[in-house]
Write a protein that holds these residues in place. Structure first.
Motif, mmCIF file in Angstrom:
data_model
loop_
_atom_site.group_PDB
_atom_site.id
_atom_site.type_symbol
_atom_site.label_atom_id
_atom_site.label_comp_id
_atom_site.label_asym_id
_atom_site.label_seq_id
_atom_site.Cartn_x
_atom_site.Cartn_y
_atom_site.Cartn_z
ATOM 1 N N MET A 82 0.838 -1.178 0.000
ATOM 2 C CA MET A 82 0.000 0.000 0.000
ATOM 3 C C MET A 82 0.887 1.246 0.000
ATOM 4 O O MET A 82 1.793 1.349 0.819
ATOM 5 N N PRO A 83 0.644 2.173 -0.913
ATOM 6 C CA PRO A 83 1.448 3.403 -0.966
ATOM 7 C C PRO A 83 1.258 4.255 0.293
ATOM 8 O O PRO A 83 0.194 4.254 0.905
ATOM 9 N N THR A 84 2.280 5.000 0.630
ATOM 10 C CA THR A 84 2.209 5.918 1.769
ATOM 11 C C THR A 84 1.602 7.245 1.313
ATOM 12 O O THR A 84 1.541 7.537 0.112
ATOM 13 N N TYR A 85 1.184 8.050 2.270
ATOM 14 C CA TYR A 85 0.613 9.349 1.934
ATOM 15 C C TYR A 85 1.620 10.235 1.189
ATOM 16 O O TYR A 85 1.263 10.833 0.165
ATOM 17 N N LEU A 114 1.871 9.082 -2.397
ATOM 18 C CA LEU A 114 0.667 9.423 -3.168
ATOM 19 C C LEU A 114 0.644 10.903 -3.537
ATOM 20 O O LEU A 114 0.194 11.264 -4.626
ATOM 21 N N GLU A 115 1.149 11.758 -2.646
ATOM 22 C CA GLU A 115 1.259 13.181 -2.983
ATOM 23 C C GLU A 115 2.222 13.379 -4.151
ATOM 24 O O GLU A 115 1.947 14.153 -5.067
ATOM 25 N N GLY A 116 3.359 12.669 -4.120
ATOM 26 C CA GLY A 116 4.314 12.732 -5.227
ATOM 27 C C GLY A 116 3.710 12.208 -6.515
ATOM 28 O O GLY A 116 3.915 12.778 -7.591
ATOM 29 N N LEU A 117 2.942 11.131 -6.405
ATOM 30 C CA LEU A 117 2.280 10.568 -7.589
ATOM 31 C C LEU A 117 1.298 11.562 -8.183
ATOM 32 O O LEU A 117 1.239 11.736 -9.396
ATOM 33 N N TYR A 118 0.543 12.241 -7.350
ATOM 34 C CA TYR A 118 -0.402 13.239 -7.843
ATOM 35 C C TYR A 118 0.325 14.355 -8.590
ATOM 36 O O TYR A 118 -0.078 14.740 -9.690
ATOM 37 N N ARG A 119 1.403 14.882 -7.996
ATOM 38 C CA ARG A 119 2.160 15.958 -8.651
ATOM 39 C C ARG A 119 2.689 15.509 -10.006
ATOM 40 O O ARG A 119 2.588 16.237 -11.006
ATOM 41 N N ILE A 120 3.278 14.316 -10.048
ATOM 42 C CA ILE A 120 3.870 13.806 -11.293
ATOM 43 C C ILE A 120 2.801 13.564 -12.354
ATOM 44 O O ILE A 120 2.958 13.974 -13.506
ATOM 45 N N THR A 121 1.710 12.896 -11.983
ATOM 46 C CA THR A 121 0.678 12.600 -12.978
ATOM 47 C C THR A 121 -0.012 13.873 -13.463
ATOM 48 O O THR A 121 -0.364 13.972 -14.631
ATOM 49 N N TYR A 122 -0.170 14.856 -12.580
ATOM 50 C CA TYR A 122 -0.738 16.137 -13.001
ATOM 51 C C TYR A 122 0.171 16.801 -14.029
ATOM 52 O O TYR A 122 -0.294 17.251 -15.081
ATOM 53 N N CYS A 123 1.466 16.852 -13.732
ATOM 54 C CA CYS A 123 2.414 17.477 -14.668
ATOM 55 C C CYS A 123 2.453 16.746 -16.001
ATOM 56 O O CYS A 123 2.475 17.378 -17.056
ATOM 57 N N ILE A 128 9.533 6.905 -14.034
ATOM 58 C CA ILE A 128 9.648 7.658 -12.790
ATOM 59 C C ILE A 128 9.395 6.710 -11.624
ATOM 60 O O ILE A 128 8.477 5.895 -11.675
ATOM 61 N N GLU A 129 10.211 6.840 -10.578
ATOM 62 C CA GLU A 129 9.985 6.096 -9.341
ATOM 63 C C GLU A 129 9.770 7.090 -8.215
ATOM 64 O O GLU A 129 10.440 8.128 -8.153
ATOM 65 N N ILE A 130 8.842 6.765 -7.340
ATOM 66 C CA ILE A 130 8.535 7.617 -6.195
ATOM 67 C C ILE A 130 8.710 6.773 -4.939
ATOM 68 O O ILE A 130 8.033 5.759 -4.767
ATOM 69 N N ALA A 131 9.621 7.200 -4.077
ATOM 70 C CA ALA A 131 9.917 6.477 -2.835
ATOM 71 C C ALA A 131 8.782 6.653 -1.831
ATOM 72 O O ALA A 131 7.983 7.588 -1.941
ATOM 73 N N PRO A 132 8.698 5.775 -0.835
ATOM 74 C CA PRO A 132 7.658 5.906 0.194
ATOM 75 C C PRO A 132 7.683 7.250 0.937
ATOM 76 O O PRO A 132 6.658 7.706 1.424
ATOM 77 N N ASN A 133 8.844 7.919 0.971
ATOM 78 C CA ASN A 133 8.919 9.240 1.617
ATOM 79 C C ASN A 133 8.528 10.378 0.679
ATOM 80 O O ASN A 133 8.578 11.532 1.053
ATOM 81 N N GLY A 134 8.171 10.066 -0.577
ATOM 82 C CA GLY A 134 7.741 11.058 -1.537
ATOM 83 C C GLY A 134 8.814 11.561 -2.473
ATOM 84 O O GLY A 134 8.548 12.333 -3.396
ATOM 85 N N LYS A 135 10.060 11.127 -2.272
ATOM 86 C CA LYS A 135 11.159 11.562 -3.140
ATOM 87 C C LYS A 135 10.984 10.958 -4.528
ATOM 88 O O LYS A 135 10.717 9.780 -4.679
ATOM 89 N N VAL A 136 11.155 11.795 -5.561
ATOM 90 C CA VAL A 136 10.990 11.369 -6.949
ATOM 91 C C VAL A 136 12.344 11.117 -7.576
ATOM 92 O O VAL A 136 13.255 11.941 -7.478
#
Length: 58
Positions: free
Chosen positions: A1-4, A7-16, A49-57
């Protein structure tokens, strides 16, 4: 399960990718070993693109 933060990083990336760069997204999945989110995008699937559990892209 992704961390919060991831998921914030995923939202930013997919929006861009979709709204700013008009690039299609082909795959979003979770790597069970590292718990990173993986995004594969662009017509020729050239953007990875990879997004770590801490949100780092990466």
């Amino acid at each position: 399960m992704p961390t919060y933060p991831s998921l914030e990083g995923l939202y930013r990336i997919t929006y861009c990718l979709t709204y700013l760069a008009s690039q299609p997204i082909h795959l979003i999945c979770v790597d069970e070993r590292s718990k990173n989110l993986f995004v594969l995008a662009r017509d020729d699937e050239e953007i990875e693109i990879e997004i770590a559990p801490n949100g780092k892209v990466f």
